[in-house]
Write a protein that holds these residues in place. Sequence first.
Motif, PDB file in Angstrom:
ATOM      1  N   SER A   1      -5.746   1.321  -5.584  1.00 49.04           N
ATOM      2  CA  SER A   1      -4.722   0.266  -5.555  1.00 49.04           C
ATOM      3  C   SER A   1      -3.597   0.610  -4.585  1.00 49.04           C
ATOM      4  O   SER A   1      -2.934  -0.292  -4.046  1.00 49.04           O
ATOM      5  N   LEU A   2      -3.372   1.897  -4.359  1.00 50.53           N
ATOM      6  CA  LEU A   2      -2.276   2.332  -3.494  1.00 50.53           C
ATOM      7  C   LEU A   2      -2.634   2.299  -2.008  1.00 50.53           C
ATOM      8  O   LEU A   2      -1.755   2.439  -1.155  1.00 50.53           O
ATOM      9  N   VAL A   3      -3.927   2.149  -1.701  1.00 51.61           N
ATOM     10  CA  VAL A   3      -4.340   2.151  -0.285  1.00 51.61           C
ATOM     11  C   VAL A   3      -4.905   0.793   0.129  1.00 51.61           C
ATOM     12  O   VAL A   3      -5.649   0.691   1.107  1.00 51.61           O
ATOM     13  N   LYS A   4      -4.523  -0.254  -0.589  1.00 48.23           N
ATOM     14  CA  LYS A   4      -4.925  -1.595  -0.183  1.00 48.23           C
ATOM     15  C   LYS A   4      -4.100  -2.035   1.024  1.00 48.23           C
ATOM     16  O   LYS A   4      -2.947  -1.606   1.199  1.00 48.23           O
ATOM     17  N   PRO A   5      -4.653  -2.892   1.878  1.00 43.56           N
ATOM     18  CA  PRO A   5      -3.917  -3.358   3.056  1.00 43.56           C
ATOM     19  C   PRO A   5      -2.589  -4.009   2.707  1.00 43.56           C
ATOM     20  O   PRO A   5      -2.446  -4.652   1.656  1.00 43.56           O
TER      21      PRO A   5
END
Length: 454
Positions: A244-248
Amino acid sequence: MAELYEESKKDRTSVELFAGAGGLAMAVHGADFRPLLFNEFAKRACETLAANGAKPLPDGQAPVRAPKPGEQVPLFAGDVQDLEMDYLKGQVDILAGGPPCQPFSLGGVAKGDEDKRNMFPQMFKAVRQIQPKAVICENVRGLLRPSFKSYFDYILRELALPFEERAEGADWTQHDQYLQTRLQQGDEHLQTRLQQDPEYLKKRYRVVMTPVNAADYGVPQIRNRVIIVAFRRDLDVDIELFKSLVKPTHSEAALIRSMMDGGSYWERHPEVPTHVREWVQARLPKVAPKDDGLLPWYTLRDAIAGIGDNKPLPEVPDEWLDRTEHLLGGFTEHIGWPGARIYDGHTPNELDRPAKTVKAGVHGVPGGESVMLLDELVADKAAQGGRRYKHRYMTVRETARVMTFPDTWELKGPRGEKMRQLGNAVPVVLGEVFAKAVATVLDEAEKRQRAKDS
């Protein structure tokens, strides 16, 4: 690079292999990890790291201890295959690096594991020696090509089980079958292994592979890559939280919306001539894309004007396209270069789009990838309508901004080598997204463990 060895708040630590010009190293440090060691083989890249504060070790001398907070970071300037890192076991939070990608690049020889330049085995060796809490690898999207799928899956399985080394004489397909068997074994087998070796979970990793376009993360460049992150199994990291923290965070749709009439893009760039704005808008979709809630992609114009705290770069006048450092506006590496050409297969960068992928190039700086169109129209009988947009080579400083390097970062070597270093680098902003996500989930896992123990 003095800032790279400042003490971190939690004294989280990192090791950087294949450090290149330092993009990923800067990103990891920006996420509050203190570097303990850099490794790089290329002479000019080593000079760049040294110019920014790393401490090259004498030729042939191996590091023997981790630097203390405030000490310079040792740089092992040599072949990673000659580097032993057992002395760092248990002291490293992140092992980071972009193993040389030529074996997998669309522009390389594409021999996969048969290519001697494949350095993934050296990453796995480092994992075995230091047992980091997390691993971050960046590489080209060519790893995902159908012709490499089987081998790429094998790489991911090797990272999941780095201590299960390939038997002497076995090829990679035989080792891969062995790894698949090990990964398919259930909890009963895991409990048996833990009885035999209480430290066994520290020898296994959970792997997350993320295909990315750097533009989707606030980098003013189209750059398709894969980021591989692995977490040590004993830490019980929340993988879903990490994902969730590395979504665009940025999108092309949002950029298009911002460029339509009344859009924020033109408010941000009131200096754009009317004919340029009309040319850009004429090629936009007739219907605005749906609002996806993301920020607009950054463009090359944004990078030159200055993103964040960066100040605008001045335009390079024609009379200064002379390979001479004029210190335009006080900026270094903002040097004009003559001879820019546009030809078939080498289309130029446009100011109001993210830059094209910055490439290292097998034979130096590629053509169109480093040429940009300007706002000025000039007469050209061969062009449609008798006029065309003026063009020139991008400066090293403009290219560094496209890679989100700070203006204070010093690059060493001739122009071609500086551009090569940038083309091989990880955009700092992209790397920082993933490094900060790693820091967050490691913190969260430690909090849960403390609560469980209390």
